[in-house]
Design an enzyme around this catalytic site. Structure first.
Site, PDB file in Angstrom:
ATOM      1  N   THR A  95     104.092  13.215  55.678  1.00 44.89           N
ATOM      2  CA  THR A  95     104.408  14.203  56.704  1.00 44.89           C
ATOM      3  C   THR A  95     103.525  15.424  56.461  1.00 44.89           C
ATOM      4  O   THR A  95     102.715  15.438  55.535  1.00 44.89           O
ATOM      5  CB  THR A  95     105.889  14.619  56.668  1.00 44.89           C
ATOM      6  OG1 THR A  95     106.122  15.495  55.540  1.00 44.89           O
ATOM      7  CG2 THR A  95     106.806  13.406  56.543  1.00 44.89           C
ATOM      8  N   CYS A  96     103.711  16.470  57.263  1.00 44.15           N
ATOM      9  CA  CYS A  96     102.894  17.668  57.062  1.00 44.15           C
ATOM     10  C   CYS A  96     103.261  18.395  55.777  1.00 44.15           C
ATOM     11  O   CYS A  96     102.502  19.232  55.299  1.00 44.15           O
ATOM     12  CB  CYS A  96     103.031  18.604  58.263  1.00 44.15           C
ATOM     13  SG  CYS A  96     104.717  19.122  58.626  1.00 44.15           S
ATOM     14  N   ASN A  97     104.418  18.078  55.192  1.00 44.60           N
ATOM     15  CA  ASN A  97     104.847  18.785  53.997  1.00 44.60           C
ATOM     16  C   ASN A  97     104.995  17.910  52.760  1.00 44.60           C
ATOM     17  O   ASN A  97     105.323  18.410  51.691  1.00 44.60           O
ATOM     18  CB  ASN A  97     106.190  19.493  54.239  1.00 44.60           C
ATOM     19  CG  ASN A  97     106.014  20.802  54.967  1.00 44.60           C
ATOM     20  OD1 ASN A  97     105.145  21.589  54.620  1.00 44.60           O
ATOM     21  ND2 ASN A  97     106.812  21.035  55.995  1.00 44.60           N
ATOM     22  N   HIS A 117     116.855  11.264  45.304  1.00 44.11           N
ATOM     23  CA  HIS A 117     115.787  12.050  45.930  1.00 44.11           C
ATOM     24  C   HIS A 117     115.565  11.608  47.372  1.00 44.11           C
ATOM     25  O   HIS A 117     115.449  12.448  48.275  1.00 44.11           O
ATOM     26  CB  HIS A 117     114.489  11.899  45.131  1.00 44.11           C
ATOM     27  CG  HIS A 117     113.314  12.585  45.766  1.00 44.11           C
ATOM     28  ND1 HIS A 117     113.178  13.955  45.818  1.00 44.11           N
ATOM     29  CD2 HIS A 117     112.219  12.076  46.413  1.00 44.11           C
ATOM     30  CE1 HIS A 117     112.065  14.279  46.457  1.00 44.11           C
ATOM     31  NE2 HIS A 117     111.468  13.151  46.830  1.00 44.11           N
ATOM     32  N   SER A 153     113.437  19.518  52.704  1.00 43.22           N
ATOM     33  CA  SER A 153     112.371  19.939  53.611  1.00 43.22           C
ATOM     34  C   SER A 153     112.094  21.429  53.520  1.00 43.22           C
ATOM     35  O   SER A 153     112.938  22.214  53.086  1.00 43.22           O
ATOM     36  CB  SER A 153     112.742  19.593  55.056  1.00 43.22           C
ATOM     37  OG  SER A 153     112.915  18.203  55.220  1.00 43.22           O
ATOM     38  N   GLN A 173     110.563  10.133  60.765  1.00 34.41           N
ATOM     39  CA  GLN A 173     109.325   9.810  60.055  1.00 34.41           C
ATOM     40  C   GLN A 173     109.582   8.767  58.973  1.00 34.41           C
ATOM     41  O   GLN A 173     108.768   7.859  58.760  1.00 34.41           O
ATOM     42  CB  GLN A 173     108.728  11.080  59.458  1.00 34.41           C
ATOM     43  CG  GLN A 173     108.197  12.040  60.525  1.00 34.41           C
ATOM     44  CD  GLN A 173     107.945  13.440  59.986  1.00 34.41           C
ATOM     45  OE1 GLN A 173     108.599  13.889  59.036  1.00 34.41           O
ATOM     46  NE2 GLN A 173     107.000  14.142  60.585  1.00 34.41           N
ATOM     47  N   GLY A 220      97.010  17.930  70.463  1.00 33.73           N
ATOM     48  CA  GLY A 220      97.736  16.797  69.901  1.00 33.73           C
ATOM     49  C   GLY A 220      98.943  16.505  70.772  1.00 33.73           C
ATOM     50  O   GLY A 220      99.503  17.411  71.398  1.00 33.73           O
ATOM     51  N   ALA A 221      99.353  15.242  70.827  1.00 30.94           N
ATOM     52  CA  ALA A 221     100.483  14.885  71.691  1.00 30.94           C
ATOM     53  C   ALA A 221     101.434  13.923  71.002  1.00 30.94           C
ATOM     54  O   ALA A 221     102.129  13.154  71.653  1.00 30.94           O
ATOM     55  CB  ALA A 221      99.969  14.279  73.000  1.00 30.94           C
ATOM     56  N   GLY A 222     101.483  14.002  69.678  1.00 38.31           N
ATOM     57  CA  GLY A 222     102.418  13.173  68.924  1.00 38.31           C
ATOM     58  C   GLY A 222     103.809  13.771  68.910  1.00 38.31           C
ATOM     59  O   GLY A 222     104.122  14.708  69.660  1.00 38.31           O
TER      60      GLY A 222
END
Length: 366
Positions: free
Chosen positions: A44-46, A96, A106, A117, A186-188
């Site tokens: 993911t982005c993080n 975890h 998060s 995700q 972006g279009a996700g």
């Protein structure tokens, strides 16, 4: 069989480190070759995490090597980057993942994107055959625990996605978004959530650009915006006030070289760029250009902290659900086979959640 998780997240590494280990198309196959009987990559982005099952221990250095992007494959010393990697085995790996799937780990506590995700990562690994019975049981239980947490707590109150936090930042900068021209690149799924958050905060002039023209038109229709051909989006930087970008590009789409000419046509108008992609869509040196203010995913951390007031009160009750299995789980070497057999634990999670919430309600009234 050894069950384990190795990963990087916003807790341990900055976006520069995370994007170096964002994996590649053949990562699953490479992990199998490194000794993983089963493997699943959650990116993911993080965070980027590998969940695996193996007969023999696969070292963290080896996992790091498997996650290196192609652009970094010339580095023959992945161990120098292994310090920020965390590793959980057996029961700690289970706990975890429960926290991750529930949104407790998060950057935006309680965010709802991570569960989707995780489901996509599991389905991809299952379809390709790299996820077997151990990871199947682990992830199916994690999905059920996440549902219990969201049902019995208010963990999802407030800004609960990276996209909504990005919009929070834009609103803090400009105040009324109704007077701003915004381009979403972006279009996700993340872009769609961001676009919907923009509309809910009053954005009227919303533009969407994506490599897939059909997807750009579809998202533009959903949010009442207009689609921009992908080869024309750089020209939009002459007009827009805010650019929010979240694509899956392996290389930066916006650099000082292709942005500088556009800036000459902007007269005393700042351009705010919020890059929530990993790997990043915008070259960090863009921030050195006059009149450009660039924020990446790590910059959203302080904004996210401001939305935690209510959800912090819910973390304790949510953690009861995520921690419960570790108190009754079998030894680590058998956890992949046995932890899902305790079917009554789901009912226990419900009871614990309700009890904690009743206790908190009583305390609030006193």
């Amino acid at each position: 069989m050894n069950l384990f998780c190795v990963g990087l997240s916003h807790h341990t590494a900055d976006v520069e480190a995370r994007e170096r280990f964002a994996g590649r198309a053949e990562t699953d196959r490479v992990l199998r070759g490194a000794g993983c009987a089963e493997a699943l990559v959650l990116t993911t982005c993080n965070r980027v995490e590998v969940y695996g099952a193996s007969e023999k221990r696969v070292s963290t250095d080896e996992i790091a090597r498997c996650l290196l992007r192609k652009t970094d494959m010339t580095d023959n010393k992945p161990h120098q980057y292994a310090v920020p990697f965390y590793r959980y085995e057996g029961a700690r790996c289970v706990q975890h993942l429960f926290r991750v799937a529930s949104g407790l780990d998060s950057m935006v506590v309680g965010e709802t994107e991570i569960l989707g995700q995780a489901k996509k990562a599991y389905e991809s690994a299952r379809t390709s055959g790299v996820a077997g019975p151990y990871l199947h049981r682990l992830f199916q239980r994690a999905f059920r625990v996440a549902k219990q947490v969201r049902t019995h707590t208010e963990i999802t109150r407030g800004s609960v996605s990276v996209g909504s936090v990005a919009v929070d930042l834009a609103q803090k900068i400009f105040g009324k978004l109704s007077v701003c021209k915004v381009l979403v690149l972006g279009a996700g799924e993340t872009s769609e959530r961001t676009a919907r958050a923009l509309v809910s905060r009053g954005a009227c002039d919303l533009r969407v650009s994506n490599r897939s023209t059909d997807r750009a038109h579809e998202l533009a229709r959903l949010v009442g915006g207009r689609a921009i051909p992908f080869d024309e989006w750089p020209e939009q930087c002459c007009e827009i006030d805010i650019l929010i970008t979240s694509t899956s590009s392996e290389a930066p789409l916006l650099t000082p070289e292709n942005l500088a000419p556009t800036l000459r046509d902007r007269i005393d108008r700042p351009l705010f760029i919020i890059d929530i992609a990993v790997p990043r869509d915008v070259d960090p040196s863009v921030n050195k250009l006059e009149g450009v203010y660039l924020y990446d995913i790590d910059s959203l951390q302080s904004v996210a902290e401001q939305s935690l007031a209510l959800r912090r009160q819910q973390v304790a009750s949510s953690s009861c659900s995520c921690a419960s299995p570790s108190t009754s789980s079998p030894p680590a070497q058998k956890i992949g086979e046995n932890f899902l057999r305790r079917r009554q634990s789901t009912k226990l999670f419900c009871a614990l959640g309700k009890k904690v919430l009743r206790m908190e309600d009583g305390s609030a009234r006193m």
